[in-house]
Design an enzyme around this catalytic site. Structure first.
Site, short mmCIF file in Angstrom:
data_model
loop_
_atom_site.label_atom_id
_atom_site.label_comp_id
_atom_site.label_asym_id
_atom_site.label_seq_id
_atom_site.Cartn_x
_atom_site.Cartn_y
_atom_site.Cartn_z
N SER A 182 46.63 97.39 -11.50
CA SER A 182 46.84 96.28 -12.41
C SER A 182 48.16 96.47 -13.19
O SER A 182 49.22 96.53 -12.58
CB SER A 182 45.64 96.13 -13.34
OG SER A 182 45.68 94.88 -14.01
N ASP A 285 40.70 88.72 -5.87
CA ASP A 285 41.57 88.91 -7.02
C ASP A 285 42.36 87.63 -7.25
O ASP A 285 42.98 87.10 -6.32
CB ASP A 285 42.53 90.08 -6.74
CG ASP A 285 43.35 90.50 -7.95
OD1 ASP A 285 43.47 89.71 -8.92
OD2 ASP A 285 43.88 91.62 -7.93
N HIS A 315 39.59 92.19 -8.48
CA HIS A 315 40.64 92.91 -9.17
C HIS A 315 40.12 94.24 -9.72
O HIS A 315 39.04 94.31 -10.30
CB HIS A 315 41.17 92.04 -10.34
CG HIS A 315 42.36 92.58 -11.03
ND1 HIS A 315 43.63 92.52 -10.49
CD2 HIS A 315 42.50 93.19 -12.24
CE1 HIS A 315 44.49 93.07 -11.33
NE2 HIS A 315 43.83 93.48 -12.39
#
Length: 365
Positions: A182, A285, A315
């Protein structure tokens, strides 16, 4: 008279109010101050097992005295998976956690488990580093801190016997990999660019590759997967937009170079000598199209970048389920990327029906 009026006005001024509340973890007030509650959902242990039985040592080290920044160093106590036995030194994997640049730490149990598994299963020396968080420290503070981690590693590489004992005994400074999930993936890209453009002189440390898991990039123009993402999930577009508001310089848009590698003010990447880059994407995601676009653009420039997609995943899936089947497949793919050897897609994907490869191969470094 003026002092009385001033005192009266001050006494009647309303107290600061919350302007932004991000998951109850960080709150930005109207007077610019920031509060971080001592307890939030991030304080609770995750549901998965921490696996304290893994043969991995760890310790906390300060890498930046000025900003009181630390990293957690992990070293496997066995040489499982290493060709040549225990005499061979291990690659170094510098890991940057996710959290939208606003939340989390290497100390959180989820990121601790991730680092334990990476250290044991690759195997590798893992440096899991904290960095300054927004909105107290807006970007590019986190990017600068990541460079400081690599500079700290460089100092140990040239220190000889004065280096940290674990690094001196076990680290191969010629095989350093940067991994981030991320916002950490965003940081990993930043390091690749700085290193590939000559802006990060850390010789004899050599960055042999970068791993980006669901990299947190943004842009004012919505990608299809962003525009159609559901609003009733934790990892929503509204949350990501809020984190960008908190993380970017005040008044900046999501096209700021820290968010959008291909924005109107971003430096061109054509002449950057990228190290090999492995990008890991997840089917569900909301950033998946932006991640795929990132890979496609780099490929069009001739950069050594590969994309592996995980079907059915969301995600940061590795952080949420570090012992799941998808995590097993992820570890196999990254192990092949880090330790090299003959390209063997079938072996990397074996036992992982949820894993899908796009243009999948590995190079010797």
């Amino acid at each position: 008279m003026s002092s009385l009026s001033s005192s009266s006005a001050s006494a009647s001024a309303p107290p600061p109010h919350v302007v932004e509340d991000c998951l109850g973890v960080v709150q930005l007030l109207s007077d610019g101050t920031v509060t971080r509650p001592t307890r939030s959902f991030l304080s609770d242990p995750p549901v998965h097992d921490v696996r304290r039985d893994l043969p991995v040592q760890w310790k906390d080290v300060v890498y930046d005295e000025a900003h009181r920044l630390r990293l957690r160093m992990y070293r496997p106590t066995t040489s499982i998976g290493l060709a040549g036995g225990g005499e061979k030194k291990l690659p170094v994997l510098v890991y940057f956690h996710g959290g939208g640049f606003c939340i989390a730490s290497f100390e959180h149990p989820s990121f601790h488990v991730v680092a334990l598994r990476i250290a044991h299963d690759l195997p590798a020396i893992v440096l899991s580093a904290d960095y300054r968080l927004a909105p107290e420290h807006r970007l590019p503070a986190a990017h600068h801190d990541a460079e400081t981690v690599l500079s700290w590693l460089h100092r140990h590489a040239v220190a000889g016997s004065a280096a940290d004992a674990w690094l001196a005994e076990s680290a191969d400074f010629g095989r350093v990999f940067v991994w981030g999930d991320s916002s950490g993936g965003n940081i990993s890209h930043h390091i690749a660019v700085r290193y590939g453009s000559g802006g990060l002189d850390i010789n004899p440390v050599r960055i042999a590759g970068c791993v980006l898991l669901g990299p947190y990039f943004g842009g004012e123009e919505r990608m299809a997967s962003e525009a159609c993402s559901p609003a009733d999930v934790l990892m929503s577009l509204a949350l990501f937009d809020q984190m960008w508001r908190l993380a970017l310089p005040a008044g900046a848009t999501r096209d700021h170079p820290a968010a959008n590698p291909f924005g109107p003010e971003s430096a061109p990447l054509d002449d950057v000598a990228f190290p090999p880059v492995l990008v890991l994407n997840a089917e569900h995601d909301l950033l998946r199209d932006r991640t795929a676009d990132y890979v496609a653009r780099l490929k069009a420039m001739g950069k050594p970048v590969e994309l592996v997609e995980f079907d059915g995943q969301e995600h940061a899936f590795f952080v949420y389920e570090p012992w799941g089947a998808a995590a097993d497949g992820l570890i196999r793919v990254v192990r092949q990327f880090v330790h090299g050897g003959a390209p063997d897609t079938a072996a990397a994907l074996s036992g992982s029906p949820e894993l899908h490869s796009t243009n999948f191969f590995f190079r010797h470094f």
